[in-house]
Design a protein around this motif. Sequence first.
Motif, PDB file in Angstrom:
ATOM      1  N   LEU A 110       0.837  -1.201   0.000  1.00 44.20           N
ATOM      2  CA  LEU A 110       0.000   0.000   0.000  1.00 44.20           C
ATOM      3  C   LEU A 110       0.876   1.257   0.000  1.00 44.20           C
ATOM      4  O   LEU A 110       1.865   1.332   0.714  1.00 44.20           O
ATOM      5  CB  LEU A 110      -0.908   0.021   1.239  1.00 44.20           C
ATOM      6  CG  LEU A 110      -2.040  -0.982   1.256  1.00 44.20           C
ATOM      7  CD1 LEU A 110      -2.730  -0.985   2.614  1.00 44.20           C
ATOM      8  CD2 LEU A 110      -3.049  -0.682   0.158  1.00 44.20           C
ATOM      9  N   PRO A 111       0.494   2.265  -0.795  1.00 48.93           N
ATOM     10  CA  PRO A 111       1.280   3.502  -0.816  1.00 48.93           C
ATOM     11  C   PRO A 111       1.008   4.351   0.431  1.00 48.93           C
ATOM     12  O   PRO A 111      -0.036   4.210   1.067  1.00 48.93           O
ATOM     13  CB  PRO A 111       0.768   4.213  -2.066  1.00 48.93           C
ATOM     14  CG  PRO A 111      -0.634   3.725  -2.225  1.00 48.93           C
ATOM     15  CD  PRO A 111      -0.630   2.300  -1.718  1.00 48.93           C
ATOM     16  N   TYR A 112       1.950   5.221   0.751  1.00 46.55           N
ATOM     17  CA  TYR A 112       1.782   6.137   1.880  1.00 46.55           C
ATOM     18  C   TYR A 112       0.894   7.327   1.513  1.00 46.55           C
ATOM     19  O   TYR A 112       0.357   7.997   2.374  1.00 46.55           O
ATOM     20  CB  TYR A 112       3.134   6.663   2.350  1.00 46.55           C
ATOM     21  CG  TYR A 112       3.956   5.637   3.087  1.00 46.55           C
ATOM     22  CD1 TYR A 112       3.695   5.346   4.419  1.00 46.55           C
ATOM     23  CD2 TYR A 112       4.990   4.973   2.455  1.00 46.55           C
ATOM     24  CE1 TYR A 112       4.455   4.405   5.103  1.00 46.55           C
ATOM     25  CE2 TYR A 112       5.749   4.034   3.133  1.00 46.55           C
ATOM     26  CZ  TYR A 112       5.478   3.752   4.451  1.00 46.55           C
ATOM     27  OH  TYR A 112       6.219   2.834   5.125  1.00 46.55           O
ATOM     28  N   LEU A 151       7.507  14.487  -2.180  1.00 48.46           N
ATOM     29  CA  LEU A 151       6.697  13.474  -1.494  1.00 48.46           C
ATOM     30  C   LEU A 151       7.227  12.071  -1.780  1.00 48.46           C
ATOM     31  O   LEU A 151       7.256  11.224  -0.881  1.00 48.46           O
ATOM     32  CB  LEU A 151       5.237  13.558  -1.929  1.00 48.46           C
ATOM     33  CG  LEU A 151       4.301  14.385  -1.073  1.00 48.46           C
ATOM     34  CD1 LEU A 151       2.890  14.329  -1.626  1.00 48.46           C
ATOM     35  CD2 LEU A 151       4.317  13.980   0.371  1.00 48.46           C
ATOM     36  N   GLU A 152       7.649  11.817  -3.009  1.00 45.60           N
ATOM     37  CA  GLU A 152       8.243  10.513  -3.344  1.00 45.60           C
ATOM     38  C   GLU A 152       9.479  10.256  -2.489  1.00 45.60           C
ATOM     39  O   GLU A 152       9.683   9.140  -2.001  1.00 45.60           O
ATOM     40  CB  GLU A 152       8.617  10.458  -4.825  1.00 45.60           C
ATOM     41  CG  GLU A 152       7.436  10.371  -5.754  1.00 45.60           C
ATOM     42  CD  GLU A 152       7.829  10.520  -7.223  1.00 45.60           C
ATOM     43  OE1 GLU A 152       9.036  10.418  -7.558  1.00 45.60           O
ATOM     44  OE2 GLU A 152       6.915  10.752  -8.038  1.00 45.60           O
ATOM     45  N   GLN A 153      10.298  11.273  -2.290  1.00 44.43           N
ATOM     46  CA  GLN A 153      11.497  11.130  -1.456  1.00 44.43           C
ATOM     47  C   GLN A 153      11.128  10.863   0.001  1.00 44.43           C
ATOM     48  O   GLN A 153      11.761  10.056   0.671  1.00 44.43           O
ATOM     49  CB  GLN A 153      12.389  12.385  -1.557  1.00 44.43           C
ATOM     50  CG  GLN A 153      13.053  12.546  -2.897  1.00 44.43           C
ATOM     51  CD  GLN A 153      13.913  11.345  -3.247  1.00 44.43           C
ATOM     52  OE1 GLN A 153      14.716  10.876  -2.455  1.00 44.43           O
ATOM     53  NE2 GLN A 153      13.712  10.827  -4.452  1.00 44.43           N
ATOM     54  N   ILE A 154      10.088  11.531   0.471  1.00 42.86           N
ATOM     55  CA  ILE A 154       9.630  11.293   1.840  1.00 42.86           C
ATOM     56  C   ILE A 154       9.149   9.851   1.980  1.00 42.86           C
ATOM     57  O   ILE A 154       9.495   9.153   2.931  1.00 42.86           O
ATOM     58  CB  ILE A 154       8.523  12.295   2.236  1.00 42.86           C
ATOM     59  CG1 ILE A 154       9.110  13.715   2.317  1.00 42.86           C
ATOM     60  CG2 ILE A 154       7.871  11.892   3.557  1.00 42.86           C
ATOM     61  CD1 ILE A 154       8.076  14.810   2.457  1.00 42.86           C
ATOM     62  N   GLU A 155       8.351   9.381   1.002  1.00 45.27           N
ATOM     63  CA  GLU A 155       7.846   8.008   1.045  1.00 45.27           C
ATOM     64  C   GLU A 155       8.997   7.003   1.043  1.00 45.27           C
ATOM     65  O   GLU A 155       8.995   6.037   1.804  1.00 45.27           O
ATOM     66  CB  GLU A 155       6.916   7.733  -0.126  1.00 45.27           C
ATOM     67  CG  GLU A 155       6.348   6.319  -0.104  1.00 45.27           C
ATOM     68  CD  GLU A 155       5.365   6.048  -1.216  1.00 45.27           C
ATOM     69  OE1 GLU A 155       4.343   5.417  -0.931  1.00 45.27           O
ATOM     70  OE2 GLU A 155       5.619   6.462  -2.363  1.00 45.27           O
ATOM     71  N   LEU A 156       9.998   7.237   0.220  1.00 47.29           N
ATOM     72  CA  LEU A 156      11.136   6.313   0.128  1.00 47.29           C
ATOM     73  C   LEU A 156      11.996   6.297   1.387  1.00 47.29           C
ATOM     74  O   LEU A 156      12.512   5.262   1.782  1.00 47.29           O
ATOM     75  CB  LEU A 156      12.027   6.695  -1.060  1.00 47.29           C
ATOM     76  CG  LEU A 156      11.472   6.391  -2.435  1.00 47.29           C
ATOM     77  CD1 LEU A 156      12.367   7.017  -3.513  1.00 47.29           C
ATOM     78  CD2 LEU A 156      11.353   4.891  -2.649  1.00 47.29           C
ATOM     79  N   ASN A 157      12.156   7.438   2.015  1.00 46.44           N
ATOM     80  CA  ASN A 157      13.112   7.574   3.110  1.00 46.44           C
ATOM     81  C   ASN A 157      12.511   7.663   4.507  1.00 46.44           C
ATOM     82  O   ASN A 157      13.198   7.370   5.485  1.00 46.44           O
ATOM     83  CB  ASN A 157      14.001   8.798   2.872  1.00 46.44           C
ATOM     84  CG  ASN A 157      14.821   8.638   1.614  1.00 46.44           C
ATOM     85  OD1 ASN A 157      15.723   7.830   1.569  1.00 46.44           O
ATOM     86  ND2 ASN A 157      14.475   9.386   0.582  1.00 46.44           N
TER      87      ASN A 157
END
Length: 176
Positions: A52-54, A93-99
Motif C-alpha cells: 500500500l502507498p503512503y 513526497l516521493e522522497q519522503i515516502e522512500l526515506n
Amino acid sequence: FNGAMSTFSTFKSYGVNLDVTGIISKNTKAELIFKEFQDNMPESHRQFFLDLPYYRVVKAGGEKYYLIHAGINEVSYQDFARFHPNKSEEEVLEQIELNAGHILLWPTPAYSPNRLHDFSDGIQVFGHKPFTEVKFGSNYIGVDTGCGFPDGRLSAVILPDRKVLSVPKKKESILI
C-alpha cells in the motif's frame, strides 16, 4: 483508545488469542499478541499491506488532491525539500515516502491544520486528526470524524464537489 476496538477485532479475525495472562509486562503481552498476529496472517495479506502507498495524488474536476493518511506538516515537508531544491512537490513526497514514509502515517506532536504544508498546485486531504465534522480549509480537507471514538462518525468526501457523506458509528461491543 482511538481505533483499539477495531484493532482487537482484526487480531481476533486472524485467530489471535488476546487473553495473554500471567506475570508479564504490558510490552511483552503486546509483543506476544503482535507475533501471533504476524504468524497467523497469510503471506498474501502481509504483502497487500506492505504494497500500500503512503499517499496518492489524484485529479478530480481539474483539481489536484494529495491524499495523505495523516497529512504532512510544513516543517517535515521542508526538511526534505531543502535537500531537493529542484524537485516538484510530488517528487519531494516521493522522497519522503522512500526515506521516511512513517511521517505520512502518524501526526506530529504539534499537529494542527494551520501547520500543514500548503501545496501550491493542490489540496491536502488527510485523516488521523479527528474533528466533529469534516473540516474544509483553504488548502486542506480533514476527513477524520472520529469513528474510532464512542460518539464518532465515519465520513467521506466526494471530490471535486466536496459533498460530505457521514454515518454514525455502528454501536457494537467486542468481548476481549
